[in-house]
Design a protein around this motif. Structure first.
Motif, short mmCIF file in Angstrom:
data_model
loop_
_atom_site.label_atom_id
_atom_site.label_comp_id
_atom_site.label_asym_id
_atom_site.label_seq_id
_atom_site.Cartn_x
_atom_site.Cartn_y
_atom_site.Cartn_z
N LEU B 12 0.88 -1.16 0.00
CA LEU B 12 0.00 0.00 0.00
C LEU B 12 0.92 1.21 0.00
N LYS B 13 0.84 2.02 -1.05
CA LYS B 13 1.84 3.07 -1.19
C LYS B 13 1.21 4.32 -1.79
N GLU B 14 1.56 5.48 -1.25
CA GLU B 14 1.11 6.72 -1.86
C GLU B 14 2.05 7.00 -3.02
N ILE B 15 1.52 6.90 -4.26
CA ILE B 15 2.41 7.02 -5.42
C ILE B 15 2.32 8.39 -6.08
N ALA B 16 1.42 9.20 -5.60
CA ALA B 16 1.34 10.59 -6.07
C ALA B 16 0.49 11.32 -5.04
N LYS B 17 0.42 12.62 -5.19
CA LYS B 17 -0.42 13.41 -4.28
C LYS B 17 -1.85 12.90 -4.36
N ASN B 18 -2.41 12.54 -3.22
CA ASN B 18 -3.80 12.05 -3.16
C ASN B 18 -4.02 10.69 -3.79
N THR B 19 -3.00 10.05 -4.25
CA THR B 19 -3.22 8.79 -4.98
C THR B 19 -2.52 7.63 -4.29
N VAL B 20 -3.32 6.64 -3.90
CA VAL B 20 -2.77 5.47 -3.22
C VAL B 20 -2.85 4.27 -4.16
#
Lengths: 304, 233
Positions: B12-20
């Motif tokens: 589970l990773k935040e790969i961009a602003k606001n995007t998981v």
């Protein structure tokens, strides 16, 4: 083991029934669980002619529940009979009309086609005219149910709306009119509203419809208790049933069988799981029949 | 094949602003077509939450989401090793055609078209984002449109690329504009859903075939529809 339940002219192999509107017409939920294990399934409400249903947003999730405003979209009785063959399932056909004549025509068609059990939708709050009236007025309901009774020889359940002052009076009218059983409750009239303030303007999302799910369970339990005390025909309880504990609570207040609706959306194998859990509970605790279990539950003193 | 499954969260990773980006491994083997989706149980909520499959390697399912409401908040709190209860794959995917394709993903709509693009032989893949930091790593398209609105770029893309078909996912205002471009299009739609298999009729959309308008369910008949056939609300 004795999971059989006699609903006054309709015997089911167990008391777990999938509720109308949440399970399709037939065995569609076989993609999620073994539908053949259920006591019965109730079809989506079927009208005389196909209905397109309501426009706009039709479902709205609330805290612990769901508001729907489907508007009785369905294929109509003719297509139902020709397309959705009753394959080895105990199916109860839910019918909905907008006039007495439509109900009678539907009942006649069901009778002619050997449909063994029907449930009268007297209570759907979504349709702007028609259905609501029959379920909220004792006389109108008595008139309708007794005329359907004359035409239809199979098992007849009247499904009641909770949106009335005295549901027990409505239940008594259904019993007098010759219904074999009563099912309750249908959804609770509600409004789902969500406001968002974006760039200086309020945006709203709303659905006017019927509330179901966990939120209505106490309303349902109360209604089932009052109905059970008022009539002698079997009551099929429903409203927010998710777990075995919920099922037992409905038995305790007088339900002979239960229907499971909204839970099918959350956990689509709920009905099958409840059959298994009830069976295991009875086995583990030495209940040979469902009546034995119900009697024990009903012997629990509740304040008058 | 049954459509109710368990899986294990892998990452589970935040790969961009606001995007998981959530990756999980189903316990049962399955096949997933681009455009199909999974509906994930979020503890305490009545409805499952549907997510387009953003990638699938035969073992691990990838979905992308913005943390917006209660469902995505629950999902964002999952940890590797946690159990995940999902239904799927649901719906019909994109109809993969051997044609010159323009692929458009607007915002989080990048998810299904990223997976689709892997199956296309001749495509130009465009992603539209509000800002550079919203571009999800790994899921980068051939062309990025940052800021403004992609609506201002549609005609240029058609002129430059001359697609025979457009595949797209994104906000309905974008999809509606794409459906009016006069190019055959396959658009992935979304709506609040309940059953996921077309029986409750909670997520219908009006589709025009010839002269007749009929209701179709986004969850079962869709979520991908021919753009020219959609009757927009």
């Amino acid at each position: 083991m004795g999971m059989n339940v006699d609903l006054n002219g309709l015997t089911l192999k167990n008391p777990v029934i999938a509720a109308s509107g949440t399970y399709g017409y037939n065995n569609e939920f076989d993609v999620f669980c073994d539908v053949s294990k259920l006591g019965a399934t109730v079809t989506k409400a079927i009208s005389l002619h196909p209905r397109p249903g309501n426009d706009w947003q039709r479902i709205f999730e609330t805290d612990c529940g769901l508001i729907n405003s489907i508007g009785l979209e369905n294929v109509g009785i003719e297509k139902y009979l020709s397309t959705y063959q009753l394959i080895n399932l105990s199916t109860i056909v839910n019918i909905a009309g907008s006039t007495v004549e439509e109900y009678l025509e539907l009942a006649k068609i069901c009778d002619k086609n050997g449909i063994k059990a029907i449930e009268l939708n007297l209570s759907c709050p979504n349709v702007k005219c028609g259905c609501l009236e029959f379920g909220t007025d004792e006389e109108a309901l008595y008139g309708l149910v007794s005329r359907v009774r004359e035409i239809y020889s199979g098992h007849l359940t009247s499904k009641l709306t909770p949106n009335v002052t005295s549901i027990e009076k409505i239940a008594i009218a259904a019993e007098k009119a010759g219904a074999n059983a009563i099912s309750a409750i249908n959804t609770v009239k509600a409004l789902g509203l969500k406001l968002n303030y974006i760039n200086g303007e309020f945006k709203k999302e709303y659905v006017r419809g019927g509330l179901s799910g966990k939120a209505v369970k106490p309303v349902a339990l109360g209604a089932v208790e009052r109905i059970s005390k008022a009539v002698n025909i079997p009551v099929i309880g429903m409203g927010g049933i998710y777990t075995l504990e919920d099922v037992l609570e409905f038995f305790a207040v007088g339900a002979e069988a239960v229907q499971v609706g909204t839970a099918n959306f959350t956990h689509p194998d709920t009905c099958e799981r409840l059959v298994d859990e009830l069976e295991a509970f009875m086995q583990t605790n030495g209940f040979a029949t469902l009546d034995e279990l119900k009697n024990k539950l009903r012997a629990l003193p509740l304040a008058p | 094949m049954k459509k109710l499954h368990n899986g294990t969260v892998k990452e589970l990773k935040e790969i961009a602003k606001n995007t998981v980006c959530l990756r999980f491994e189903p316990k049962q083997s399955m096949k997933i077509k681009p455009g199909q989706f999974v509906s994930i149980l979020c503890e305490g909520l009545t409805l499952r939450r549907p997510f387009s499959v953003a990638d699938f390697d035969g073992h691990t399912v990838t979905v992308l989401f913005r943390q917006k409401g209660k469902g995505t908040k629950y999902l964002a709190g999952l940890k590797p090793g946690d159990e995940i209860d999902f239904t799927g794959p649901l719906g019909n995917g994109f109809d993969i055609q051997d044609k010159k394709a323009l692929v458009i993903g607007a915002g989080i709509g990048i998810a299904p078209v990223y997976y689709l693009n892997k199956f296309l032989t001749q495509s130009h893949f465009v992603g539209a984002f509000n800002s550079e930091d919203e571009v999800p790593k790994v899921f980068e398209p051939d062309e990025k449109i940052i800021g403004g609105t992609i609506l201002d770029h549609l005609e240029r893309l058609i002129t430059d690329y001359k697609p025979e078909i457009i595949y797209a996912c994104g906000p309905s205002v974008v999809l509606k504009a794409i459906s009016k471009l006069g190019v055959p299009s396959q658009l992935a739609l979304e709506k609040v859903m309940a059953c996921g298999i077309g029986v409750c009729k909670g997520c219908v959309i009006k589709i025009k075939k010839g002269d007749t308008v009929q209701n179709m369910t986004i969850c079962h008949d869709g979520p991908v529809f021919e753009g020219g056939e959609i009757v927009w609300e």
